[in-house]
Design a protein around this motif. Sequence first.
Motif, PDB file in Angstrom:
ATOM      1  N   PRO D  27      -0.289   8.119   2.592  1.00 45.23           N
ATOM      2  CA  PRO D  27      -0.852   7.113   3.510  1.00 45.23           C
ATOM      3  C   PRO D  27      -2.295   7.411   3.921  1.00 45.23           C
ATOM      4  CG  PRO D  27       0.696   8.551   4.667  1.00 45.23           C
ATOM      5  CD  PRO D  27       0.778   8.914   3.213  1.00 45.23           C
ATOM      6  N   ILE D  28      -3.100   6.381   3.961  1.00 43.42           N
ATOM      7  CA  ILE D  28      -4.462   6.497   4.510  1.00 43.42           C
ATOM      8  C   ILE D  28      -4.901   5.100   4.933  1.00 43.42           C
ATOM      9  CG2 ILE D  28      -5.493   6.328   2.186  1.00 43.42           C
ATOM     10  CD1 ILE D  28      -7.831   8.056   3.281  1.00 43.42           C
ATOM     11  N   THR D  29      -5.486   5.013   6.102  1.00 39.01           N
ATOM     12  CA  THR D  29      -6.050   3.745   6.557  1.00 39.01           C
ATOM     13  C   THR D  29      -7.228   3.397   5.646  1.00 39.01           C
ATOM     14  OG1 THR D  29      -5.470   4.341   8.807  1.00 39.01           O
ATOM     15  CG2 THR D  29      -7.117   2.594   8.542  1.00 39.01           C
ATOM     16  N   PRO D  30      -7.378   2.166   5.246  1.00 44.28           N
ATOM     17  CA  PRO D  30      -6.569   0.981   5.527  1.00 44.28           C
ATOM     18  C   PRO D  30      -5.587   0.618   4.402  1.00 44.28           C
ATOM     19  CG  PRO D  30      -8.713   0.332   4.707  1.00 44.28           C
ATOM     20  CD  PRO D  30      -8.649   1.830   4.615  1.00 44.28           C
ATOM     21  N   GLN D  31      -5.094   1.606   3.701  1.00 37.89           N
ATOM     22  CA  GLN D  31      -4.185   1.336   2.585  1.00 37.89           C
ATOM     23  C   GLN D  31      -2.723   1.437   2.984  1.00 37.89           C
ATOM     24  OE1 GLN D  31      -1.187   2.944   0.574  1.00 37.89           O
ATOM     25  NE2 GLN D  31      -2.617   4.615   0.854  1.00 37.89           N
ATOM     26  N   THR D  32      -2.434   2.112   4.098  1.00 42.04           N
ATOM     27  CA  THR D  32      -1.082   2.575   4.429  1.00 42.04           C
ATOM     28  C   THR D  32       0.038   1.556   4.243  1.00 42.04           C
ATOM     29  OG1 THR D  32      -2.140   4.032   6.008  1.00 42.04           O
ATOM     30  CG2 THR D  32       0.222   3.773   6.231  1.00 42.04           C
ATOM     31  N   HIS D  33      -0.221   0.292   4.587  1.00 37.49           N
ATOM     32  CA  HIS D  33       0.886  -0.678   4.517  1.00 37.49           C
ATOM     33  C   HIS D  33       1.422  -0.856   3.093  1.00 37.49           C
ATOM     34  CE1 HIS D  33      -0.367  -2.773   8.527  1.00 37.49           C
ATOM     35  NE2 HIS D  33      -0.124  -1.495   8.653  1.00 37.49           N
ATOM     36  N   ILE D  34       0.603  -0.559   2.097  1.00 36.77           N
ATOM     37  CA  ILE D  34       1.118  -0.690   0.714  1.00 36.77           C
ATOM     38  C   ILE D  34       2.199   0.355   0.478  1.00 36.77           C
ATOM     39  CG2 ILE D  34       0.613  -0.582  -1.753  1.00 36.77           C
ATOM     40  CD1 ILE D  34      -2.186  -1.503  -1.233  1.00 36.77           C
ATOM     41  N   VAL D  35       1.879   1.618   0.806  1.00 38.25           N
ATOM     42  CA  VAL D  35       2.855   2.686   0.543  1.00 38.25           C
ATOM     43  C   VAL D  35       4.086   2.499   1.433  1.00 38.25           C
ATOM     44  CG1 VAL D  35       1.356   4.261   1.843  1.00 38.25           C
ATOM     45  CG2 VAL D  35       3.266   5.186   0.640  1.00 38.25           C
ATOM     46  N   GLU D  36       3.872   2.056   2.669  1.00 33.91           N
ATOM     47  CA  GLU D  36       5.028   1.801   3.552  1.00 33.91           C
ATOM     48  C   GLU D  36       5.924   0.709   2.977  1.00 33.91           C
ATOM     49  OE1 GLU D  36       3.098   2.812   7.961  1.00 33.91           O
ATOM     50  OE2 GLU D  36       3.363   0.732   7.337  1.00 33.91           O
ATOM     51  N   GLU D  37       5.288  -0.391   2.606  1.00 32.46           N
ATOM     52  CA  GLU D  37       6.052  -1.551   2.160  1.00 32.46           C
ATOM     53  C   GLU D  37       6.778  -1.257   0.846  1.00 32.46           C
ATOM     54  OE1 GLU D  37       6.345  -3.925   4.198  1.00 32.46           O
ATOM     55  OE2 GLU D  37       7.494  -5.336   2.958  1.00 32.46           O
ATOM     56  N   LEU D  38       6.106  -0.537  -0.041  1.00 29.62           N
ATOM     57  CA  LEU D  38       6.768  -0.189  -1.303  1.00 29.62           C
ATOM     58  C   LEU D  38       7.972   0.719  -1.048  1.00 29.62           C
ATOM     59  CD1 LEU D  38       3.837   0.301  -3.830  1.00 29.62           C
ATOM     60  CD2 LEU D  38       5.800  -1.219  -4.114  1.00 29.62           C
ATOM     61  N   SER D  39       7.834   1.642  -0.087  1.00 26.10           N
ATOM     62  CA  SER D  39       8.969   2.526   0.205  1.00 26.10           C
ATOM     63  C   SER D  39      10.126   1.714   0.767  1.00 26.10           C
ATOM     64  CB  SER D  39       8.559   3.652   1.153  1.00 26.10           C
ATOM     65  OG  SER D  39       8.372   3.172   2.458  1.00 26.10           O
ATOM     66  N   VAL D  40       9.812   0.677   1.546  1.00 23.70           N
ATOM     67  CA  VAL D  40      10.861  -0.200   2.087  1.00 23.70           C
ATOM     68  C   VAL D  40      11.534  -0.988   0.958  1.00 23.70           C
ATOM     69  CG1 VAL D  40      11.276  -2.248   3.527  1.00 23.70           C
ATOM     70  CG2 VAL D  40       9.814  -0.393   4.383  1.00 23.70           C
ATOM     71  N   ILE D  41      10.706  -1.508   0.074  1.00 21.64           N
ATOM     72  CA  ILE D  41      11.236  -2.301  -1.050  1.00 21.64           C
ATOM     73  C   ILE D  41      12.182  -1.446  -1.896  1.00 21.64           C
ATOM     74  CG2 ILE D  41      10.572  -3.426  -3.231  1.00 21.64           C
ATOM     75  CD1 ILE D  41       8.018  -4.410  -1.751  1.00 21.64           C
ATOM     76  N   VAL D  42      11.773  -0.183  -2.120  1.00 21.78           N
ATOM     77  CA  VAL D  42      12.621   0.721  -2.915  1.00 21.78           C
ATOM     78  C   VAL D  42      13.880   1.095  -2.121  1.00 21.78           C
ATOM     79  CG1 VAL D  42      12.751   2.984  -4.039  1.00 21.78           C
ATOM     80  CG2 VAL D  42      10.687   1.601  -4.280  1.00 21.78           C
ATOM     81  N   ALA D  43      13.690   1.381  -0.819  1.00 22.48           N
ATOM     82  CA  ALA D  43      14.832   1.792   0.016  1.00 22.48           C
ATOM     83  C   ALA D  43      15.879   0.684   0.090  1.00 22.48           C
ATOM     84  CB  ALA D  43      14.348   2.166   1.412  1.00 22.48           C
ATOM     85  N   ASN D  44      15.429  -0.564  -0.003  1.00 23.50           N
ATOM     86  CA  ASN D  44      16.371  -1.684   0.060  1.00 23.50           C
ATOM     87  C   ASN D  44      16.893  -2.090  -1.320  1.00 23.50           C
ATOM     88  OD1 ASN D  44      16.292  -1.933   2.852  1.00 23.50           O
ATOM     89  ND2 ASN D  44      14.452  -3.198   2.779  1.00 23.50           N
ATOM     90  N   GLY D  45      16.520  -1.296  -2.311  1.00 19.65           N
ATOM     91  CA  GLY D  45      17.066  -1.539  -3.646  1.00 19.65           C
ATOM     92  C   GLY D  45      16.483  -2.756  -4.350  1.00 19.65           C
TER      93      GLY D  45
END
Lengths: 179, 89, 294, 392
Positions: D27-45
């Motif tokens: 994570p690094i501003t202002p990119q962080t939401h990409i890595v967060e969102e991708l981790s959510v997408i993967v976590a939700n299968g």
Amino acid sequence: MIEIRLHGRGGQGVVTAAELLATAAFLDGKHTQAFPTFGSERMGAPVASFVRISDNPIRVRSQIYEPQHVIVQDPTLIGTVDVFAGLKAGGLVLINTEKPVSELKIKGSGNVVTIPATQIAMEIIGRPIPNTVMVGAFAALTGIVTMDGIRKAMAHKFKGDVAAKNVVAAEKAYNMLKK
Amino acid sequence: MVSRRAKNILIGKPGTSLANKTGGWRVFFPVVDKMKCVACGMCVMSCPEGCMQTTKETKTLVDLDYCKGCGICAKVCPKTAISMLKEEK
Amino acid sequence: MSTVKLFNAGHTACSGCGESLAARLVMEAAGPNVIVTNSTGCLEVFTTRSPQTAWGVPWVHSLFENSGALATGIVAALKAQGKENEARVMAFGGDGSTADIGFGIISGMWERGDDVLYVCFDNEAYMNTGIQRSGLTPFMGATSTSPAGSVTGGNQKQKKNLPMIAVAHGVKYVATASVGYQKDLQNKIKKALEIRGPKYIQILVTCPLGWGSDSSLTIQLGRLAVETGLYPLFEVEEGKITNTMNVAKPKPVEEYLKLQTRFRHISKKPEEIAKIQAIADANFKKYKKDSVLF
Amino acid sequence: MKKVTEGLKAIAETVALCRPEVVSAYPITPQTHIVEELSVIVANGRLKCEFINVESEFAAASVVLGASVAGVRAYSTTSSQGLLLMAEVLFNMAGMRLPVVITDANRAVSAPINIWNDWQDTLTIRDAGMIHLFAEDNQEACDMHLQAFKIAEDHEVMLPVMVNLDGFILTHAFDPIEFPSQEEVDKYLPKYVPLEKLDVKNPLSFGLMGGPDRYLETRYAMAETMKTCPAVIRKAARDFNQMFGRNYGELIEEYKMNDAEIVLVSMGSIISSMKDVADELRAAGKKVGVLKIRCYRPFPVEDIIKALCGKKKAIILEKALSIGGVGILTADIKASLYGQKNVPEISDFILGLGGRDIRISDIKAIVARAEKENVKGEFYGLDPKLVEEMDK
């Protein structure tokens, strides 16, 4: 093109409010753009966000300096932040407060309207986050976005009970102020 | 179609290092006394080049194409069956 | 003899190189179903001068400090392809890349619990660039950046205890090995590859060039380091020492030191040798079988 | 389906549609939401993918490098300091001919620490051997990722691609975004087929040392690919347009250039405002056009010569510079035009560094200034009070 500026403090959902307005306008068939003031603001710090709504495609990417309308989610900002900066003549200034306009130390011009949004949010949603109430009030006063658009935008943004309560809160404000 | 220029020329195929005969590095070379050698394999295990092999029949053989003449084999041999002799070039 | 093996001759390591010997032993123990990542260093340089390669297994080098992260990526890619049982992944590094420049990467790999066997070929200095001090250079060892000067003689710092740092990370299998004990080394590699999860093996590899030792003494020095107690060989499984190589009659450290020019500056300083002897003595007490470390 | 989405989340959604098999990012501003969102997408299968948390951008880049050598589609994303921390790996990735895609949320570089937008991060590593694409808006940024994978993985190319979008200005903006369906994406972007990979059945060695006898040729091969890959980049854009009906130009985009006398040249999100300015000035009788550079590496020399030669004036606006040299984009453009006939007069301005907002009125003022005289590398929009303070 209509330009709107929203003021609040970190944690009060001004970015979400801007997003909801943009989504509602989009669902109403308009072109839209919303964005926050850029930074790493913490809880409680003054923040702002911006919305552009137009019948034509929007290209410009600069911040908004001369808004048609201003939404102030936290009255304690008045005096510390120039919430009226660049406000166009006759524009709406929608302020979240329980106080009457006369008690607010307002210097600028504009059509000032108040609504006790935090109180309504507490009653209906159970949390002191006034943003959805403000969005409902804004729709009632300007007609720039429709209540129907707001309902749909909330269904996109929130889930289940949260979505339902926020819709009720926005509708309450809408009905209070709709002429 | 693959462009020649998109192909990575820094990819190596197995066995290619065998083209590099390191035997020329040697100053001393090992000589195995087959009478003493018991084919225990100590030298085989200890050779950095992997250039020794042994069987009961052949006793220890050295691949002089790669032997660098370090002398480890002579030192580890429990029967002192390997001696290091000077290369005459 | 020119059949292609997992680690082939024709590499350009120095004559008597302990690291090339250890690499060969590791590969023979590991077998063909492994993928190897290799940090920049002697091992990488002397095995892969393009277009030649000494490797007979899939092998990749990227940078000095990232073989651990490469291994993570490969494990992930195998998993993504449903091939996690097709190959085991090993990451190789020298002591400099392991203890110093690449350590953050390795710590991350251990913390994630990646299924990688990390092998550190420890020749106790940056040999590839000309014998500079690393975090694994032994106390008093002279290198080109910890020289034997008139005021200070050799490396003034203790060798970093990487195996214990690995244990503290919860690495499932941690072992030390020496090029002097080939069967032991190979058994440890085989055992490690049976375990899923993070594994760390640190192998002492003699460097005739960097240590100033005769090229024929590579095995002897690998044994003396263990017999004196300076390089104890042990295995730690799940935080407990499950095996320590028994040294019946410890040899004085001087026997090890005197064969290497890196310790020549203390050869006539018994008080300095005594300090090294104290390290060896302490090691014997420290690494006892069945000790619970973590 | 079109929905109002934050730029970064829209990119994460789009990247997920591209089906990367390994994702690693820090994570690094202002990119962080990409890595967060991708981790959510993967976590939700929703995406079958190995998502690897790492301890630094250096590790993230190394993990995706390893995954790419092992033969899978790999993705990472970063910004600013993080990109510089990745730099060593990026050069390596390009040299090893690995088609990784990396998103860079363009941000200024320390010191002083500044999380806001300019292009210094990406332009500083322009020589790594990656293909650099710049997006004008979030729809283009999303669509560009589909094209990026397609370009990178083309067997004629085999180079990493960096997709650039302006930090905060685009990353944090909510716009209506049209998302393609998974079927459409799968059709446009088939599964990655590596040329070679780490494989026990074919045990090759990768990343060999290239001595003085080979290194020159490996760099030549990269340089040659950079000369031939524009055809692939153009085709990726044309195929995309044909399939999805969205056209952003190929290496460059020309806006109202046919009869233009004055041409505004830049990259990224400022292009949109420049188009508004061109319209406005045209209404006032000035023949203004806009040249958008969409592909920065390889630098589209031929396209630029064609677009600019014969024009009266080119005004370059850029958000980075080589301190001690000149504006980076300006240097590239001037080098492209050297020796050509009918070269326009060139004015160039450094502006917007560290997130200084650029308004329509600023761009108009720049045009007015450049009309009066040729301006060389002028810092536009300096605060006179701060400058005075420094001079005291």
